[in-house]
Design a protein around this motif. Structure first.
Motif, mmCIF file in Angstrom:
data_model
loop_
_atom_site.group_PDB
_atom_site.id
_atom_site.type_symbol
_atom_site.label_atom_id
_atom_site.label_comp_id
_atom_site.label_asym_id
_atom_site.label_seq_id
_atom_site.Cartn_x
_atom_site.Cartn_y
_atom_site.Cartn_z
ATOM 1 N N GLN A 92 0.830 -1.206 0.000
ATOM 2 C CA GLN A 92 0.000 0.000 0.000
ATOM 3 C C GLN A 92 0.864 1.255 0.000
ATOM 4 O OE1 GLN A 92 -3.789 -0.200 0.181
ATOM 5 N NE2 GLN A 92 -3.072 1.585 -0.954
ATOM 6 N N GLU A 93 1.953 1.213 0.746
ATOM 7 C CA GLU A 93 2.873 2.355 0.775
ATOM 8 C C GLU A 93 3.428 2.632 -0.618
ATOM 9 O OE1 GLU A 93 7.196 3.644 2.720
ATOM 10 O OE2 GLU A 93 6.253 1.748 3.294
ATOM 11 N N SER A 95 2.207 1.608 -3.531
ATOM 12 C CA SER A 95 1.113 1.986 -4.425
ATOM 13 C C SER A 95 0.748 3.455 -4.251
ATOM 14 C CB SER A 95 -0.102 1.092 -4.165
ATOM 15 O OG SER A 95 -1.148 1.384 -5.061
ATOM 16 N N ASN A 96 0.734 3.916 -2.995
ATOM 17 C CA ASN A 96 0.414 5.324 -2.726
ATOM 18 C C ASN A 96 1.523 6.244 -3.242
ATOM 19 O OD1 ASN A 96 -1.975 4.604 -1.480
ATOM 20 N ND2 ASN A 96 -1.133 4.676 0.595
ATOM 21 N N GLN A 99 1.237 6.367 -6.899
ATOM 22 C CA GLN A 99 -0.105 6.788 -7.345
ATOM 23 C C GLN A 99 -0.670 5.815 -8.395
ATOM 24 O OE1 GLN A 99 -2.168 9.704 -6.241
ATOM 25 N NE2 GLN A 99 -0.835 8.991 -4.595
ATOM 26 N N TRP A 102 -4.645 0.091 -6.702
ATOM 27 C CA TRP A 102 -4.409 -1.100 -5.889
ATOM 28 C C TRP A 102 -4.646 -2.374 -6.701
ATOM 29 C CZ3 TRP A 102 -1.977 -2.705 -1.816
ATOM 30 C CH2 TRP A 102 -2.311 -3.923 -1.221
#
Length: 272
Positions: A92-93, A95-96, A99, A102
């Motif tokens: 998630q880190e 992916s964030n 940008q 998911w």
């Protein structure tokens, strides 16, 4: 022969495809837990906030049912989702930071079942969570050594994979094409896009000469549905399809566009 038309609906970041047969279909040899109509609704669960198009068509439904109709397969996929839970903070880190949607984690689902295997574990000499080969790992900024290398560093490999997919999307125009580029290389996808004057990833797959795994994109899209609906893995052998719930999203009421699908059978392997 069957006459088949595909209806595509575009809305809320979801692409819906409904196959309509105008002649008697040949019975499928694969038992079905999930119908096409049900899969469309399941794909609409938790719409992407980054515009990822969850495509549902007959090819995707075939792969989804292959995953769900055997108890051993469901058990294996459940273990994969358990591994995903352990990896989720890191994934998630990254992916964030990049940008990216998911839903792209479905690629790691298909490639490795969220494992981190060494190169010696397979005959294609690919390694790690994202199954980079030696050449592709180096091409995307990973240090590759005889013993270990950064293909097995899950955070660095994830960053490299997401950046690769982002570049593919920029060069090819959409996420489904970017996923095809991950499997066979973006240059090959672009060549066929230009020859066909098409940006429809599934039509490009069915054109024949793409190579790689002809089921790759359908497997990824089926895995997206499972990521959105992990309770599907709780189905029992021989159980009828679960009824739709009143709380489930409905299909958008938008005009269809008819697209005649073409079917081919080929074999191949991840070549990114």
């Amino acid at each position: 022969m069957n006459s088949v038309a595909a209806k595509k609906f575009f809305g809320a970041g979801i692409v819906f495809a409904t196959l309509v047969s105008f002649a008697q279909d040949t019975p499928s040899t694969t038992p079905r837990f999930i119908s096409l109509e049900r899969a469309i609704v399941l794909a609409a669960a938790s719409p992407s906030d980054k515009g990822f198009p969850a495509i549902v068509n007959e090819d995707v439904v075939v792969q989804l049912n292959k995953m769900l109709t055997q108890s051993w397969s469901r058990k294996s996929l459940k273990k994969a989702l358990d591994r995903l839970e352990e990896l989720k903070p890191m994934l998630q880190e990254e992916s964030n930071l990049e940008q990216t949607p998911w839903e792209l984690m479905a690629i790691a689902f298909v490639e490795s079942n969220f494992r981190n295997p060494t190169q010696s574990a397979n005959r294609w000499k690919s390694a790690g969570l994202w199954q980079f080969t030696r050449n592709s790992g180096r091409a995307h900024g990973l240090k590759v050594t005889a013993k270990k290398g950064e293909r097995l560093d899950m955070q660095k490999a994830t960053r490299a994979a997401l950046r690769y997919l982002k570049r593919n999307r920029e060069d090819l125009g959409n996420w489904p094409l970017a996923i095809l580029g991950y499997n066979v290389g973006p240059a090959k996808v672009k060549k066929i896009m230009d020859a066909m004057s098409s940006d429809d990833a599934f039509e490009i797959v069915k054109s024949g000469p793409l190579g790689g795994d002809p089921e790759y994109l359908a497997k990824v899209m089926a895995s997206v549905i499972i990521l959105k609906n992990p309770s599907l893995l709780d189905l029992k052998d021989g159980a009828p399809e679960l009824p739709m719930l009143s709380s489930e999203p409905s299909i958008p009421n938008e005009p269809p566009r008819l697209i005649p699908p073409r079917f081919v059978e080929r074999s191949g392997r991840h070549l990114n």
